[in-house]
Design a protein around this motif. Structure first.
Motif, PDB file in Angstrom:
ATOM      1  N   GLU A  27       0.977  -0.879   0.472  1.00 53.40           N
ATOM      2  CA  GLU A  27       0.156  -0.024   0.173  1.00 53.40           C
ATOM      3  C   GLU A  27       1.095   1.464  -0.066  1.00 53.40           C
ATOM      4  O   GLU A  27       1.725   1.695   0.583  1.00 53.40           O
ATOM      5  CB  GLU A  27      -1.040   0.664   1.041  1.00 53.40           C
ATOM      6  CG  GLU A  27      -1.650   0.789   1.619  1.00 53.40           C
ATOM      7  CD  GLU A  27      -3.191   0.821   0.250  1.00 53.40           C
ATOM      8  OE1 GLU A  27      -3.276   1.585  -0.465  1.00 53.40           O
ATOM      9  OE2 GLU A  27      -2.909  -0.470  -0.269  1.00 53.40           O
ATOM     10  N   ASN A  59      -3.263  -6.381   1.778  1.00 49.23           N
ATOM     11  CA  ASN A  59      -2.553  -5.371   1.366  1.00 49.23           C
ATOM     12  C   ASN A  59      -1.943  -4.815   3.027  1.00 49.23           C
ATOM     13  O   ASN A  59      -2.057  -4.002   3.670  1.00 49.23           O
ATOM     14  CB  ASN A  59      -3.464  -3.968   0.531  1.00 49.23           C
ATOM     15  CG  ASN A  59      -4.601  -2.748   1.644  1.00 49.23           C
ATOM     16  OD1 ASN A  59      -5.045  -3.992   2.533  1.00 49.23           O
ATOM     17  ND2 ASN A  59      -4.707  -2.126   1.766  1.00 49.23           N
ATOM     18  N   ARG A 125     -14.269  -4.824  -0.638  1.00 48.73           N
ATOM     19  CA  ARG A 125     -13.954  -3.656  -2.128  1.00 48.73           C
ATOM     20  C   ARG A 125     -14.790  -2.649  -2.253  1.00 48.73           C
ATOM     21  O   ARG A 125     -14.582  -1.280  -3.140  1.00 48.73           O
ATOM     22  CB  ARG A 125     -14.668  -5.182  -2.835  1.00 48.73           C
ATOM     23  CG  ARG A 125     -14.192  -5.916  -3.061  1.00 48.73           C
ATOM     24  CD  ARG A 125     -13.779  -6.821  -4.021  1.00 48.73           C
ATOM     25  NE  ARG A 125     -13.727  -8.000  -4.087  1.00 48.73           N
ATOM     26  CZ  ARG A 125     -12.961  -9.426  -3.959  1.00 48.73           C
ATOM     27  NH1 ARG A 125     -14.071 -10.464  -3.699  1.00 48.73           N
ATOM     28  NH2 ARG A 125     -11.983  -9.769  -4.324  1.00 48.73           N
ATOM     29  N   ARG A 128     -12.370   0.193  -1.000  1.00 50.45           N
ATOM     30  CA  ARG A 128     -12.026   0.382  -1.215  1.00 50.45           C
ATOM     31  C   ARG A 128     -11.396   1.447  -2.875  1.00 50.45           C
ATOM     32  O   ARG A 128     -10.522   2.266  -2.954  1.00 50.45           O
ATOM     33  CB  ARG A 128     -11.075  -0.875  -1.585  1.00 50.45           C
ATOM     34  CG  ARG A 128     -10.056  -1.415  -0.415  1.00 50.45           C
ATOM     35  CD  ARG A 128      -9.356  -2.826  -0.842  1.00 50.45           C
ATOM     36  NE  ARG A 128      -8.476  -2.257  -1.627  1.00 50.45           N
ATOM     37  CZ  ARG A 128      -6.654  -1.822  -1.445  1.00 50.45           C
ATOM     38  NH1 ARG A 128      -6.973  -1.641  -0.445  1.00 50.45           N
ATOM     39  NH2 ARG A 128      -6.137  -2.311  -2.268  1.00 50.45           N
ATOM     40  N   ALA A 129     -12.618   0.751  -3.462  1.00 52.78           N
ATOM     41  CA  ALA A 129     -13.171   1.504  -4.861  1.00 52.78           C
ATOM     42  C   ALA A 129     -13.252   2.942  -4.984  1.00 52.78           C
ATOM     43  O   ALA A 129     -13.287   3.680  -5.629  1.00 52.78           O
ATOM     44  CB  ALA A 129     -14.449   0.881  -5.741  1.00 52.78           C
ATOM     45  N   TRP A 130     -13.967   3.122  -3.398  1.00 55.13           N
ATOM     46  CA  TRP A 130     -14.369   4.405  -3.179  1.00 55.13           C
ATOM     47  C   TRP A 130     -13.193   5.236  -2.723  1.00 55.13           C
ATOM     48  O   TRP A 130     -13.574   6.520  -3.643  1.00 55.13           O
ATOM     49  CB  TRP A 130     -15.443   4.412  -1.940  1.00 55.13           C
ATOM     50  CG  TRP A 130     -15.623   5.843  -1.391  1.00 55.13           C
ATOM     51  CD1 TRP A 130     -15.001   6.871  -0.427  1.00 55.13           C
ATOM     52  CD2 TRP A 130     -17.186   6.937  -1.769  1.00 55.13           C
ATOM     53  NE1 TRP A 130     -15.845   7.867  -0.343  1.00 55.13           N
ATOM     54  CE2 TRP A 130     -16.371   7.997  -0.765  1.00 55.13           C
ATOM     55  CE3 TRP A 130     -17.716   6.840  -2.803  1.00 55.13           C
ATOM     56  CZ2 TRP A 130     -17.334   8.795  -1.383  1.00 55.13           C
ATOM     57  CZ3 TRP A 130     -18.709   8.120  -3.686  1.00 55.13           C
ATOM     58  CH2 TRP A 130     -18.125   8.837  -2.974  1.00 55.13           C
ATOM     59  N   ALA A 131     -12.081   5.363  -2.328  1.00 59.21           N
ATOM     60  CA  ALA A 131     -10.764   5.502  -1.578  1.00 59.21           C
ATOM     61  C   ALA A 131     -10.458   5.853  -2.890  1.00 59.21           C
ATOM     62  O   ALA A 131      -9.439   6.695  -2.472  1.00 59.21           O
ATOM     63  CB  ALA A 131     -10.591   4.370  -0.574  1.00 59.21           C
ATOM     64  N   ARG A 132     -10.366   4.731  -3.367  1.00 60.89           N
ATOM     65  CA  ARG A 132      -9.973   4.994  -4.831  1.00 60.89           C
ATOM     66  C   ARG A 132     -10.039   6.082  -5.991  1.00 60.89           C
ATOM     67  O   ARG A 132      -9.021   6.717  -6.623  1.00 60.89           O
ATOM     68  CB  ARG A 132      -8.648   3.936  -5.930  1.00 60.89           C
ATOM     69  CG  ARG A 132      -8.055   2.944  -4.556  1.00 60.89           C
ATOM     70  CD  ARG A 132      -7.194   1.555  -5.067  1.00 60.89           C
ATOM     71  NE  ARG A 132      -6.764   1.091  -4.572  1.00 60.89           N
ATOM     72  CZ  ARG A 132      -6.104   1.317  -3.486  1.00 60.89           C
ATOM     73  NH1 ARG A 132      -5.306   2.387  -3.077  1.00 60.89           N
ATOM     74  NH2 ARG A 132      -5.333   0.080  -2.834  1.00 60.89           N
ATOM     75  N   ALA A 133     -11.076   6.052  -5.896  1.00 57.74           N
ATOM     76  CA  ALA A 133     -12.179   7.175  -7.082  1.00 57.74           C
ATOM     77  C   ALA A 133     -13.096   7.574  -6.453  1.00 57.74           C
ATOM     78  O   ALA A 133     -14.063   7.558  -7.595  1.00 57.74           O
ATOM     79  CB  ALA A 133     -11.812   6.341  -8.310  1.00 57.74           C
TER      80      ALA A 133
END
Length: 139
Positions: A27, A59, A125, A128-133
């Protein structure tokens, strides 16, 4: 419309049940060039979150990369300009570190358990998707 609903249901079922496999367990967090100078100029720049969440077995390796032109301290480690530091975590835990790259001088690393299949994995999941984009999910 029914086809879209079926597609969403299938994707949700996949995300909830398929085991988590990531291309790397690292990470990555980077300390950008000029961070120290900005702080010395009075800018309250926040480049690292105050709390980092890792997941055991997915991660669970914190990778800090110092792109600044001054050394940075993370816990007992001095990270020179241009160097990276990898810190693997093997157990579920909460860890507090001194961190000169953080405005407060502290950073917490929380290592969570691998989410179980079902709703826990689907939520993991989605977060993680929210945090990345986050821009992809806003209106």
């Amino acid at each position: 419309m029914a086809a879209v609903a079926a597609g969403v249901a299938a994707l949700s079922a996949w995300a909830a049940l398929v085991p988590i496999a990531l291309p790397s367990r690292d990470e990555l967090f980077e300390i950008p060039n000029g961070t120290w100078a900005r702080r010395m100029a009075g800018d309250k720049v926040e480049i690292l979150p105050s709390e980092i969440h890792l997941t055991q077995g997915a991660n669970d390796v914190l990778l800090l990369r110092n792109k600044d032109n001054v050394p940075q301290i993370f816990g007992p480690v001095l990270i020179m300009p241009g160097q990276s530091f990898r810190l693997p975590f093997e157990t579920v835990s909460v860890n507090d570190f001194a961190c000169t790259a953080h405005a407060s001088g502290q950073m917490r690393v929380v290592v969570d358990a691998m989410p179980a299949a079902g709703w826990q994995r689907l939520k993991w999941r989605a977060l993680r998707a929210w945090a990345r984009a986050p821009h992809l999910f806003s209106t």
